[in-house]
Design an enzyme around this catalytic site. Structure first.
Site, mmCIF file in Angstrom:
data_model
loop_
_atom_site.group_PDB
_atom_site.id
_atom_site.type_symbol
_atom_site.label_atom_id
_atom_site.label_comp_id
_atom_site.label_asym_id
_atom_site.label_seq_id
_atom_site.Cartn_x
_atom_site.Cartn_y
_atom_site.Cartn_z
ATOM 1 N N ARG A 229 -10.111 -2.481 -2.823
ATOM 2 C CA ARG A 229 -9.889 -3.775 -2.199
ATOM 3 C C ARG A 229 -10.982 -4.063 -1.167
ATOM 4 O O ARG A 229 -11.419 -3.173 -0.438
ATOM 5 C CB ARG A 229 -8.536 -3.805 -1.483
ATOM 6 N N HIS A 277 -14.992 -8.935 -8.774
ATOM 7 C CA HIS A 277 -13.614 -8.419 -8.886
ATOM 8 C C HIS A 277 -13.160 -8.391 -10.358
ATOM 9 O O HIS A 277 -12.122 -8.963 -10.711
ATOM 10 C CB HIS A 277 -12.657 -9.256 -8.034
HETATM 11 P P1 NDP Z 1 -2.020 4.295 -6.558
HETATM 12 O O1 NDP Z 1 -0.928 3.851 -5.646
HETATM 13 O O2 NDP Z 1 -1.672 5.101 -7.750
HETATM 14 O O3 NDP Z 1 -3.107 5.123 -5.728
HETATM 15 C C1 NDP Z 1 -3.431 4.817 -4.408
HETATM 16 C C2 NDP Z 1 -3.997 6.077 -3.785
HETATM 17 O O4 NDP Z 1 -4.421 5.787 -2.451
HETATM 18 C C3 NDP Z 1 -2.969 7.213 -3.692
HETATM 19 O O5 NDP Z 1 -3.594 8.421 -4.035
HETATM 20 C C4 NDP Z 1 -2.588 7.227 -2.213
HETATM 21 O O6 NDP Z 1 -2.195 8.487 -1.751
HETATM 22 C C5 NDP Z 1 -3.898 6.811 -1.591
HETATM 23 N N1 NDP Z 1 -3.729 6.238 -0.255
HETATM 24 C C6 NDP Z 1 -3.142 5.077 0.090
HETATM 25 N N2 NDP Z 1 -3.190 4.907 1.421
HETATM 26 C C7 NDP Z 1 -3.819 5.986 1.917
HETATM 27 C C8 NDP Z 1 -4.177 6.411 3.219
HETATM 28 N N3 NDP Z 1 -3.890 5.655 4.307
HETATM 29 N N4 NDP Z 1 -4.801 7.587 3.365
HETATM 30 C C9 NDP Z 1 -5.071 8.379 2.288
HETATM 31 N N5 NDP Z 1 -4.776 8.025 1.014
HETATM 32 C C10 NDP Z 1 -4.154 6.847 0.849
HETATM 33 O O7 NDP Z 1 -2.806 2.977 -6.980
HETATM 34 P P2 NDP Z 1 -3.798 2.768 -8.211
HETATM 35 O O8 NDP Z 1 -4.655 3.963 -8.342
HETATM 36 O O9 NDP Z 1 -3.063 2.294 -9.382
HETATM 37 O O10 NDP Z 1 -4.657 1.523 -7.666
HETATM 38 C C11 NDP Z 1 -5.425 1.658 -6.506
HETATM 39 C C12 NDP Z 1 -5.918 0.303 -6.024
HETATM 40 O O11 NDP Z 1 -6.961 -0.188 -6.869
HETATM 41 C C13 NDP Z 1 -4.882 -0.830 -6.067
HETATM 42 O O12 NDP Z 1 -4.043 -0.778 -4.933
HETATM 43 C C14 NDP Z 1 -5.761 -2.061 -6.058
HETATM 44 O O13 NDP Z 1 -5.968 -2.473 -4.736
HETATM 45 C C15 NDP Z 1 -7.075 -1.582 -6.663
HETATM 46 N N6 NDP Z 1 -7.371 -2.217 -7.951
HETATM 47 C C16 NDP Z 1 -8.527 -2.928 -8.104
HETATM 48 C C17 NDP Z 1 -8.839 -3.505 -9.296
HETATM 49 C C18 NDP Z 1 -10.122 -4.234 -9.496
HETATM 50 O O14 NDP Z 1 -10.279 -4.907 -10.517
HETATM 51 N N7 NDP Z 1 -11.073 -4.140 -8.609
HETATM 52 C C19 NDP Z 1 -7.951 -3.408 -10.434
HETATM 53 C C20 NDP Z 1 -6.771 -2.621 -10.190
HETATM 54 C C21 NDP Z 1 -6.507 -2.058 -8.983
HETATM 55 P P3 NDP Z 1 -0.852 9.218 -2.321
HETATM 56 O O15 NDP Z 1 -1.114 9.405 -3.796
HETATM 57 O O16 NDP Z 1 -0.766 10.504 -1.626
HETATM 58 O O17 NDP Z 1 0.265 8.276 -2.076
HETATM 59 C C1 OXD Z 2 -5.304 -5.489 -9.545
HETATM 60 C C2 OXD Z 2 -6.579 -6.208 -9.523
HETATM 61 O O1 OXD Z 2 -4.771 -5.166 -8.486
HETATM 62 O O2 OXD Z 2 -7.011 -6.709 -10.584
HETATM 63 O O3 OXD Z 2 -4.791 -5.236 -10.662
HETATM 64 O O4 OXD Z 2 -7.217 -6.271 -8.487
#
Ligand code: NDP
Ligand code: OXD
Length: 314
Positions: A229, A277
């Site tokens: 993000r 994005h």
């Molecule tokens: P998940 O919830 O599976 O993974 C998020 C990870 O971030 C987890 O490992 C979590 O830790 C970690 N995390 C969150 N907050 C913290 C923190 N404060 N400190 C340390 N670690 C933290 O989400 P996804 O992998 O499915 O997706 C990740 C992000 O990718 C989405 O939230 C979205 O914003 C972004 N995204 C972007 C896209 C794009 O097109 N650019 C498309 C899809 C998604 P823990 O596992 O221990 O909870």
């Molecule tokens: C998502 C994205 O969160 O596309 O899936 O950013």
């Protein structure tokens, strides 16, 4: 019962029409013109709804985020206290992995340098470290981070993940929580962020974090890839870090402000690879089918999966 699509994106009616085709028995409505009686709405499929909008439906039971991220929902102080389900789908995950692996290889294999040489018609071979000399660090080691990490590991890179809780993935070192962040950064040549945007991660990709990345790695300086993000990063600090050599290059799919303003200096920076994005631009069929499966299961009394932890905000 009715399902309302509240999609603040240009092709909202295409998405709703596709769901109508796949589930002719469902009463699918499209915000803002075809909402009907708000009391009919039990399910909402949402992307970036206006704040307060989802609070208007007294019989709402579940909100489905149209994407993996849910910051577009969680920022709403009036968000109804019903389960929020996010997308976890193979199609989206694989597309993100393609984006991350492509950008890791692009920096690792010095594509920008060879591109400039091609423009100058210069036939100059450059030294190339092996993948197993390069350390990739993935911040946000969840569904997407782990899938990318496994493929990068299999290509030979030294991969580590940083997350809130400890992870156990063969051949990948796990760092957890704030106490282990500096150690994670100190062993990272290519930093990949797949963090969600929450109050804890707000603008954490900033100058003081970049300063903790090593300058003496096999790539002779660190690279940043952010496909999580934009509000997790500080655009101005990235520019400054590229200009003063703290970062050697970066790939950004997300930005503090989207669309990226036309006058942003990021567009023209020679060490930046920008995309609008689209890192995990997904098949509408795959996303709609995922939501439909969950909805059908819920109606049969099955538990919802991939429900957001409201306290953590992701
Ligand atoms: P998940 O919830 O599976 O993974 C998020 C990870 O971030 C987890 O490992 C979590 O830790 C970690 N995390 C969150 N907050 C913290 C923190 N404060 N400190 C340390 N670690 C933290 O989400 P996804 O992998 O499915 O997706 C990740 C992000 O990718 C989405 O939230 C979205 O914003 C972004 N995204 C972007 C896209 C794009 O097109 N650019 C498309 C899809 C998604 P823990 O596992 O221990 O909870
Ligand atoms: C998502 C994205 O969160 O596309 O899936 O950013």
């Amino acid at each position: 019962m009715a399902v309302l699509f509240v999609l603040n994106r240009y092709n909202a009616s295409d998405w709703a029409d596709m769901m109508r085709e796949r589930a002719p028995d469902l009463d699918i409505r499209l915000w803002p013109d075809d909402v009907g009686n708000p009391e009919d709405i039990r399910f909402i499929v949402a992307w970036n709804p206006p704040e307060g909008e989802l609070a208007k439906f007294p019989n709402l039971e579940v909100i489905f985020s149209m994407g993996a991220g849910v910051d577009h929902l969680m920022k709403d102080p009036a968000l109804p206290k019903v389960p929020v389900v996010r997308v976890v789908a193979g199609d989206l995950t694989k597309r993100m992995t393609e984006y991350v692996v492509m950008n890791v290889l692009l920096h690792h294999r010095r594509v920008a340098l060879y591109d400039s040489q091609q423009k100058a018609r210069a036939w100059t071979e450059r030294s190339q470290p092996a993948a197993n000399e390069v350390r990739v660090g993935i911040m946000g080691f969840g569904v997407l981070g782990q899938d990318c990490g496994i493929l990068l590991r299999d290509l030979g890179f030294h991969v580590a993940g940083w997350s809130n809780g400890r992870k156990h993935v063969e051949g990948i070192e796990s760092f957890a929580g704030g106490a282990e962040l500096d150690a994670f950064l100190g062993r990272t040549d290519i930093l990949v962020s797949l963090l969600p945007h929450t109050p804890d991660t707000d603008r954490m990709l900033n100058a003081s974090l970049f300063a903790k990345l090593p300058q003496d790695g096999a790539l002779e300086g660190p690279f940043l890839i952010n496909a999580g993000r934009g509000k997790v990063q500080c655009d101005a600090d990235i520019l400054a870090a590229l200009n003063d050599g703290t970062l050697k290059g970066a790939s950004l799919d997300v930005f503090e402000e989207e669309p990226l303003p036309a006058d942003s200096p990021l567009w023209a920076h020679p060490q930046l690879v920008l995309t609008p994005h689209v890192a995990a631009e997904s098949s509408p069929v795959a996303i709609n089918d995922y939501i439909l499966d969950q909805l059908r299961g819920y109606e049969l009394g099955e538990p919802l999966s991939n429900v957001v932890n409201a306290e953590r905000g992701y």
